[in-house]
Design a protein around this motif. Structure first.
Motif, PDB file in Angstrom:
ATOM      1  N   SER A 118      -0.534   9.436  -7.271  1.00  0.00           N
ATOM      2  CA  SER A 118      -2.024   8.443  -7.874  1.00  0.00           C
ATOM      3  C   SER A 118      -1.997   6.668  -8.073  1.00  0.00           C
ATOM      4  CB  SER A 118      -1.799   9.322  -8.871  1.00  0.00           C
ATOM      5  OG  SER A 118      -2.604  10.303  -9.074  1.00  0.00           O
TER       6      SER A 118
ATOM      7  N   GLN B  95       0.887   5.222  -6.386  1.00  0.00           N
ATOM      8  CA  GLN B  95       1.293   4.479  -5.158  1.00  0.00           C
ATOM      9  C   GLN B  95      -0.421   4.136  -4.825  1.00  0.00           C
ATOM     10  OE1 GLN B  95       4.309   3.926  -3.905  1.00  0.00           O
ATOM     11  NE2 GLN B  95       2.119   2.472  -2.615  1.00  0.00           N
ATOM     12  N   GLN B  96      -1.223   5.170  -4.660  1.00  0.00           N
ATOM     13  CA  GLN B  96      -2.793   4.524  -3.776  1.00  0.00           C
ATOM     14  C   GLN B  96      -2.695   3.339  -4.989  1.00  0.00           C
ATOM     15  OE1 GLN B  96      -4.575   8.645  -4.922  1.00  0.00           O
ATOM     16  NE2 GLN B  96      -4.192   8.819  -2.810  1.00  0.00           N
TER      17      GLN B  96
ATOM     18  N   ALA C 106      -1.672   1.040  -6.240  1.00  0.00           N
ATOM     19  CA  ALA C 106      -0.652   0.039  -5.615  1.00  0.00           C
ATOM     20  C   ALA C 106      -0.988  -0.023  -4.445  1.00  0.00           C
ATOM     21  CB  ALA C 106       0.901   0.464  -5.211  1.00  0.00           C
ATOM     22  N   ASP C 107      -1.009   0.396  -3.249  1.00  0.00           N
ATOM     23  CA  ASP C 107      -1.697  -0.082  -2.101  1.00  0.00           C
ATOM     24  C   ASP C 107      -2.853  -0.728  -2.337  1.00  0.00           C
ATOM     25  OD1 ASP C 107       0.637   1.234  -1.249  1.00  0.00           O
ATOM     26  OD2 ASP C 107      -0.684   3.352  -0.241  1.00  0.00           O
ATOM     27  N   ALA C 108      -4.082  -0.710  -3.393  1.00  0.00           N
ATOM     28  CA  ALA C 108      -5.314  -0.971  -3.450  1.00  0.00           C
ATOM     29  C   ALA C 108      -5.155  -2.519  -3.302  1.00  0.00           C
ATOM     30  CB  ALA C 108      -6.293   0.015  -3.838  1.00  0.00           C
TER      31      ALA C 108
ATOM     32  N   THR D  94      -2.010  -7.993  -3.036  1.00  0.00           N
ATOM     33  CA  THR D  94      -0.263  -8.226  -2.676  1.00  0.00           C
ATOM     34  C   THR D  94       0.357  -9.345  -4.057  1.00  0.00           C
ATOM     35  OG1 THR D  94      -0.509  -7.754  -0.387  1.00  0.00           O
ATOM     36  CG2 THR D  94       1.132  -8.638  -1.313  1.00  0.00           C
TER      37      THR D  94
ATOM     38  N   ARG E 223      -0.409  -4.594  -8.880  1.00  0.00           N
ATOM     39  CA  ARG E 223       0.300  -4.103  -7.725  1.00  0.00           C
ATOM     40  C   ARG E 223       1.805  -3.625  -8.073  1.00  0.00           C
ATOM     41  NH1 ARG E 223      -1.043  -3.928  -1.525  1.00  0.00           N
ATOM     42  NH2 ARG E 223       1.094  -3.022  -0.973  1.00  0.00           N
TER      43      ARG E 223
ATOM     44  N   SER F 140       3.259   0.073  -7.941  1.00  0.00           N
ATOM     45  CA  SER F 140       4.605  -0.040  -7.741  1.00  0.00           C
ATOM     46  C   SER F 140       6.050   0.768  -8.892  1.00  0.00           C
ATOM     47  CB  SER F 140       5.083  -0.828  -6.433  1.00  0.00           C
ATOM     48  OG  SER F 140       3.853  -1.429  -5.925  1.00  0.00           O
TER      49      SER F 140
ATOM     50  N   ALA G  14       4.949   4.421  -9.496  1.00  0.00           N
ATOM     51  CA  ALA G  14       5.007   4.998  -8.461  1.00  0.00           C
ATOM     52  C   ALA G  14       6.188   5.621  -8.033  1.00  0.00           C
ATOM     53  CB  ALA G  14       4.557   4.875  -7.405  1.00  0.00           C
TER      54      ALA G  14
END
Length: 70
Positions: free
Chosen positions: A10, A12-13, A15-17, A20, A25, A29, A32
């Motif tokens: 969860s 990581q999702q 963080a990906d969204a 940058t 983020r 991260s 995660a």
């Protein structure tokens, strides 16, 4: 309650969204990675307490608390 790996996925999702280079983020991260590499939720929380810089630690702990409360 979800286990560490479920919570890590969860985070990581999130963080990906996140954009940058953003605090969000970095925090997601960190959460995660910490959840994926610690034995249990208590170990993860203790590890996040040592995170630097302070603004990332605060954001990470807030996210951790939200994820672990679900």
């Amino acid at each position: 309650m979800k286990d560490n790996l479920d919570l890590a996925a969860s985070a990581q999702q999130l963080a990906d969204a996140a954009p940058t280079g953003s605090i969000d983020r970095a925090a997601a991260s960190s959460v995660a990675i910490t959840l994926a590499t610690t034995r249990d939720i208590n170990d993860a929380r203790k590890t996040l307490d040592g995170l630097t810089p302070a603004e990332v630690r605060t954001a990470a702990l807030d996210l951790f608390d939200r994820l672990s409360a679900d």
